[in-house]
Design a protein around this motif. Structure first.
Motif, PDB file in Angstrom:
ATOM      1  N   LEU A 258       0.838  -1.200   0.000  1.00 16.33           N
ATOM      2  CA  LEU A 258       0.000   0.000   0.000  1.00 16.33           C
ATOM      3  C   LEU A 258       0.873   1.251   0.000  1.00 16.33           C
ATOM      4  N   LYS A 259       1.856   1.290   0.877  1.00 16.27           N
ATOM      5  CA  LYS A 259       2.725   2.468   0.956  1.00 16.27           C
ATOM      6  C   LYS A 259       3.467   2.694  -0.353  1.00 16.27           C
TER       7      LYS A 259
ATOM      8  N   GLY B 200       2.015   7.596  -6.359  1.00 17.89           N
ATOM      9  CA  GLY B 200       0.883   8.424  -6.748  1.00 17.89           C
ATOM     10  C   GLY B 200      -0.320   7.639  -7.208  1.00 17.89           C
ATOM     11  N   LYS B 201      -0.346   6.342  -6.949  1.00 17.69           N
ATOM     12  CA  LYS B 201      -1.452   5.486  -7.386  1.00 17.69           C
ATOM     13  C   LYS B 201      -2.541   5.404  -6.313  1.00 17.69           C
ATOM     14  N   TRP B 202      -3.660   4.816  -6.704  1.00 19.65           N
ATOM     15  CA  TRP B 202      -4.668   4.389  -5.735  1.00 19.65           C
ATOM     16  C   TRP B 202      -4.348   2.950  -5.346  1.00 19.65           C
TER      17      TRP B 202
ATOM     18  N   THR C 221       1.172   8.000   5.229  1.00 18.85           N
ATOM     19  CA  THR C 221       1.185   8.043   3.761  1.00 18.85           C
ATOM     20  C   THR C 221       0.473   9.260   3.176  1.00 18.85           C
ATOM     21  N   GLY C 222      -0.374   9.924   3.969  1.00 18.68           N
ATOM     22  CA  GLY C 222      -1.176  11.015   3.446  1.00 18.68           C
ATOM     23  C   GLY C 222      -2.429  10.543   2.729  1.00 18.68           C
TER      24      GLY C 222
ATOM     25  N   VAL D  37     -12.834  -5.074   0.312  1.00 17.09           N
ATOM     26  CA  VAL D  37     -11.651  -4.312  -0.055  1.00 17.09           C
ATOM     27  C   VAL D  37     -11.978  -2.834   0.062  1.00 17.09           C
ATOM     28  N   ALA D  38     -10.970  -2.028   0.374  1.00 16.94           N
ATOM     29  CA  ALA D  38     -11.111  -0.578   0.447  1.00 16.94           C
ATOM     30  C   ALA D  38     -10.153   0.048  -0.555  1.00 16.94           C
ATOM     31  N   ILE D  39     -10.463   1.259  -0.956  1.00 12.14           N
ATOM     32  CA  ILE D  39      -9.580   2.015  -1.844  1.00 12.14           C
ATOM     33  C   ILE D  39      -8.961   3.150  -1.046  1.00 12.14           C
ATOM     34  N   PHE D  40      -7.627   3.209  -1.073  1.00  8.35           N
ATOM     35  CA  PHE D  40      -6.869   4.267  -0.411  1.00  8.35           C
ATOM     36  C   PHE D  40      -6.285   5.192  -1.473  1.00  8.35           C
ATOM     37  N   ALA D  41      -6.289   6.492  -1.198  1.00  4.81           N
ATOM     38  CA  ALA D  41      -5.678   7.444  -2.128  1.00  4.81           C
ATOM     39  C   ALA D  41      -5.485   8.783  -1.431  1.00  4.81           C
TER      40      ALA D  41
END
Length: 545
Positions: free
Chosen positions: A482-483, A489-491, A510-511, A538-542
């Motif tokens: 994930l990091k 700069g990805k999701w 990570t912001g 699942v979750a989306i991080f961005a």
């Protein structure tokens, strides 16, 4: 003379390194025309395209034009340049506010036109609630006041006298809506009550960005009350579906719809549903939300009804909204180094006609043909503009209307008049590849061709945005992955069942935040990327705006 207003406070107004030092003028490498844009440090131009015939009677030419900051060099500067030079908005005199100019407002009207129909089709009526809200209303719902307190604008003096109670300038309307619902709802026969208002909202943001985060913005906010929780949940999901369809079918933005995490849920809601859009810099934009408020506000305000069994119940409620932030999303999703690129379905002008002549004896015939073409397209329901001014060269006009994002350009010169044909250029296909010669002026042929190309452009923009989105989402199975994805700069998309504290840790390190748990979930067993425990979703991080 083209005038521009100098705003020395821009650095504090819209935080960006670009605003502290104007960038050098850069030449677009790929386009055959050069577009004129003043540096943003001279502010949004008050009349970037006007030419005074008394002070400068000669035609404006390409030599009078500069270029915008390339998107790849400085995304924020590029974004602000487009807003200025496409004449979408200007800075207001109060820090963090903006004036929406006619072209920008026309895009908002297109959004309104579509959504108003959908709201009424789903049983909602438009109305209006006051802008000023007693501070005591905000205090009634504990999590609501905690969530909004830092952003509130308060009125303490009115008519030259100190007010007995402070008034809040509307940050959102759940509190005043409940105050009124309590007076209107008495029986199950009064339910469901479903209303919407188009209004302005004030939130005292510290870091602002036009069309994305400003002190005041325009939006619609829907509010409904229901007799049971099932109806409220159905309503909340129905409205996020309306927003999703608008994003895909009108704005050509391939949003991901889903549920917010507990930490990201609207203050005072049981559940928040969202549509998340990937911008051109790969940051996420929350483009619309729908909240299942449960009975939180109805309990705080005593909004009750008598059910069919004669018992008093608190109503179940929803609220949902999209705002002028959607215009920012359209810019950042589709725009390129030539400027705006508008999906035809929301473009204020779908076709611009540029007549071309060199000799005075050619002018009348060319303009007559251009006017005829305009009438044909207008009668077919196409939004068309004839740019027949003789104060600007054709090349200047090409660049200007490209900057405004007009989907199709029709060129008509003396040879075209002779052959009863036109030249048509697509905004989404630059250069010669997007230009087609010899399209007949015969009404039925021209109308069919133009409508077909507008449909192609609409589909093309959605397709390009979808490909960009999908190529920038990474499936991850560990925190390290994930990091790494966020660093690029990805999701990041991965299984998640960790705690609120773990979610906060991701944000701090990570912001990135959980943008949503998508409605569309992969099948099979899952293991939380953070804890190794079983996960259902699942979750989306961005990183986000």
């Amino acid at each position: 003379m083209v005038s521009s207003l100098r705003l020395p406070s821009l650095t504090s107004l819209f935080s960006s390194p670009y605003l502290r030092r104007p960038p050098p003028l850069l030449r677009r490498p790929h386009h055959h025309h050069k577009l004129s844009l003043p540096p943003l440090t001279t502010a949004f131009s008050s009349q970037t395209t006007s030419a005074s015939t008394t002070e400068n009677p000669k035609k404006q030419t390409n030599q009078d034009q500069k270029v915008i900051t390339p998107r790849s060099q400085d995304f924020n500067a590029w974004f602000l340049d487009i807003i200025a030079n496409a004449e979408l908005a200007d800075y207001g005199p109060v820090r963090g506010t903006m004036v929406i100019r006619p072209y920008g407002y026309a895009i908002w009207e297109a959004i309104q036109d579509y959504l108003n129909v959908k709201f009424k089709e789903t049983g909602h009526s438009n109305m209006y609630f006051p802008q000023f809200i007693p501070f005591s209303f905000i205090e009634k719902e504990a999590s609501h006041v905690e969530g909004f307190s830092p952003e509130l604008a308060l009125v303490t003096i009115g008519g030259g006298k100190e007010l007995e109670e402070k008034l809040v300038v509307r940050p959102t309307s759940e509190t005043i809506v409940n105050h009124m619902f309590t007076q209107w709802i008495h029986s199950y026969r009064d339910l469901p009550l479903m209303v919407n208002q188009w209004a302005n909202v004030t939130r005292w943001e510290m870091r602002t960005k036009p069309f994305v985060r400003t002190l005041e913005f325009l939006w619609q906010e829907g509010h409904t009350a229901h007799a049971n929780p099932e109806e409220a949940e159905k309503e909340a999901l129905q409205m996020i579906d309306v927003y999703t369809k608008f994003a895909y079918e009108q704005a050509a933005i391939p949003v991901i719809a889903g549920r917010k995490s507990k930490a990201e849920t609207f203050a005072g809601a049981d559940r928040t549903y969202t549509i998340e859009a990937m911008m051109g810099d790969r940051k996420a934009l929350q483009a619309g939300t729908s909240h299942n408020l449960g009975q939180n506000f109805s309990r705080a305000f005593g909004t009750q009804f008598m059910d069919e069994n004669g018992e008093r119940q608190h109503v179940w409620q929803t609220s949902w909204a999209v705002s002028t932030r959607f215009i920012g999303g359209i810019i950042m999703t589709h725009g390129d180094d030539s400027g705006l690129m508008l999906p035809p379905k929301i473009a204020p002008i779908q076709v611009v006609i540029v007549p071309i002549w060199k000799k005075e004896d050619e002018k009348t015939g060319v303009l007559n043909a251009a006017s005829s073409v305009k009438k044909v397209l207008q009668s077919a329901g196409i939004k068309v503009k004839l740019d027949d001014t003789d104060q600007r060269t054709p090349g200047w006009k090409f660049n200007f209307w490209e900057m405004k994002g007009v989907p199709l350009r029709i060129e008509i010169g003396p040879r075209d008049v002779s052959s009863a044909s036109v030249v048509i250029s697509r905004r989404d296909v630059p250069g010669k590849q997007g230009k087609v010669f010899g399209i007949s002026m015969e009404p039925s042929i021209l109308e069919a061709y133009v409508k077909d190309k507008l449909d192609e452009i609409q589909s093309s923009l959605l397709g390009m945005a979808t490909s960009f989105r999908d190529s920038n989402i990474v499936d991850v199975s560990s925190y390290d992955e994930l990091k790494a994805a966020i660093t690029l700069g990805k999701w990041a998309r991965g299984p998640w069942s960790a705690s609120d504290a773990d979610e906060q840790r991701v944000k701090e390190e990570t912001g990135a935040t959980i943008r949503c748990f998508p409605f569309e979930q992969p099948q099979g067993s899952k293991t939380c990327l953070m804890t190794g425990s079983p996960a259902e979703e699942v979750a989306i991080f961005a990183k986000s705006y």
